[in-house]
Design an enzyme around this catalytic site. Structure first.
Site, PDB file in Angstrom:
ATOM      1  N   TYR A  54      63.831  42.911  23.911  1.00  0.00           N
ATOM      2  CA  TYR A  54      63.677  41.616  23.258  1.00  0.00           C
ATOM      3  C   TYR A  54      64.063  40.483  24.213  1.00  0.00           C
ATOM      4  CZ  TYR A  54      63.461  44.199  18.798  1.00  0.00           C
ATOM      5  OH  TYR A  54      63.132  45.048  17.780  1.00  0.00           O
ATOM      6  N   SER A 151      61.789  54.585  15.998  1.00  0.00           N
ATOM      7  CA  SER A 151      61.090  53.415  15.470  1.00  0.00           C
ATOM      8  C   SER A 151      59.591  53.593  15.658  1.00  0.00           C
ATOM      9  CB  SER A 151      61.557  52.146  16.194  1.00  0.00           C
ATOM     10  OG  SER A 151      60.864  51.010  15.714  1.00  0.00           O
ATOM     11  N   GLN A 176      62.832  53.304  11.988  1.00  0.00           N
ATOM     12  CA  GLN A 176      62.687  51.851  11.849  1.00  0.00           C
ATOM     13  C   GLN A 176      61.207  51.468  11.914  1.00  0.00           C
ATOM     14  OE1 GLN A 176      63.896  47.824  14.209  1.00  0.00           O
ATOM     15  NE2 GLN A 176      65.586  49.216  13.761  1.00  0.00           N
ATOM     16  N   GLY A 285      65.297  38.099  10.153  1.00  0.00           N
ATOM     17  CA  GLY A 285      65.558  37.281  11.322  1.00  0.00           C
ATOM     18  C   GLY A 285      65.646  35.839  10.874  1.00  0.00           C
ATOM     19  N   GLN A 291      68.142  29.928   6.560  1.00  0.00           N
ATOM     20  CA  GLN A 291      67.220  31.027   6.279  1.00  0.00           C
ATOM     21  C   GLN A 291      67.987  32.310   5.992  1.00  0.00           C
ATOM     22  OE1 GLN A 291      64.987  30.764   9.960  1.00  0.00           O
ATOM     23  NE2 GLN A 291      63.251  29.814   8.930  1.00  0.00           N
TER      24      GLN A 291
END
Length: 333
Positions: A54, A151, A176, A285, A291
């Site tokens: 990431y 994942s 995942q 996220g 949020q």
């Protein structure tokens, strides 16, 4: 916050997990990222998910700085390995070399001696599964990871890995996958297999990259600053969605359904994935702390059967269920 066991393991995690896939280190500035992590901690989230790939490893470093000073035993920190993290031929995949080097890099960036869950970010068709699982076993035995997960693996791949994990006596406990009201490809094969073998799902994209929030209106310009307008923040994931007027109109019809149970559309979407008993956590996220505060309100919500039926009826023409799409061309990091 509510908590669940991760599969049939003894590890307890928050049913809302905080992830920093396309925010930390790329989409938002560090001060905002740190504020989002603080909001997650304040909301009772204890489970944090990231990956070495990431933002080109920057997301792990931001997460490490954000969690520095927190009581380590009170957190569950997850990361992943597979995608390229450097220019070399061995800077990718699930070879023994890459796994051993990647776990060390992840621990350094995360400022921790161990991760609670170390996940194979995709299946590696170029490396023998035995090599991969043996390397994971050594990571676990060295104390650098407590549990192992995968994942976006197919059911058959999960089954083969679990057999080796049992033979090696290491805890393979999770999967995942992408999962939402719109993307249900895991329901036919991955979930039944996981239930049988004792794996829990830690699902990503429960709000379909923002589509299920209802902010993308049919026929209207894309909202300024939204994910769909930012090429660096995963716009490729939602390009087909925002171009589908029929889908956007269907999503708007979910608004009164959400209101009927006193939820926002985002909360409804997160609560929906948590209705599946094989789901251990939904990853959210955020680019703004508010949020986080909104989405955590989905924790503990029990949706009535008639609401679930209405959701299915409204979205029927747009739901993807084909298990062959467990790893879709769009499923890029």
């Amino acid at each position: 916050m509510e908590f669940r066991h991760l599969g049939r393991s003894g590890l307890v995690i928050s049913e809302i997990a905080y992830g920093n896939w396309i925010t930390h280190g790329s989409q938002v500035e560090e001060d905002a990222a740190l504020a989002c992590v603080r909001a997650a901690l304040d909301a009772g989230i204890t489970t944090f998910d990231t990956a070495d790939v990431y933002a080109g490893t920057r997301a792990e470093a931001v997460m490490g700085r954000a969690l520095a000073g927190e009581r380590r035993e009170g957190l569950e920190i997850f990361t992943k390995v597979f995608w390229p993290t450097g220019p070399g031929r061995n800077d990718r995949g699930l070879s023994r070399k890459h796994i051993m080097e990647s776990i060390n890099g992840s621990l350094k960036r995360l400022q921790t001696d161990y991760v609670d869950l170390y996940q194979a970010h995709r299946y590696d068709y170029a490396t023998p599964l035995e090599e991969t699982m043996t390397a994971f076993a050594d990571v676990v035995r060295s104390g650098k990871a407590l549990y192992i997960g995968v994942s976006e693996w197919k059911a058959s791949e999960i089954r083969a890995a679990k057999a080796l994990a049992d033979e090696l006596r290491i805890p393979l406990v999770s999967s995942q996958p992408q999962y939402s009201m719109l993307w249900r490809v895991i329901e036919a094969e991955v979930i039944p297999t996981s239930e049988e073998l004792g794996l829990g799902q830690i699902v990503w994209s429960p709000i379909a990259q923002g589509i299920l929030t209802g902010k993308y209106l049919p026929g209207a310009p894309l909202p300024a600053g939204s994910r769909a307008t930012d090429e660096n923040s995963g716009a490729n994931f939602i390009r087909d969605y925002v171009g589908d007027r029929d889908l956007l109109e269907a999503v708007q019809r979910l608004k009164p359904v959400a209101e009927s149970v006193d939820l926002s559309m985002a909360q409804l979407a997160v609560a929906w994935v948590l209705q599946n008993p094989n789901v251990s956590a939904a990853i959210i996220g955020a680019s703004r702390p508010e949020q986080v505060a909104e989405n955590v309100k989905a924790a503990g919500v029990k949706l009535p059967a008639d609401v679930l039926k209405q959701i299915d009826e409204i979205l029927a023409a747009h739901i993807e269920r084909d298990p062959a799409r467990t790893v879709s061309p769009a499923n890029r990091p």
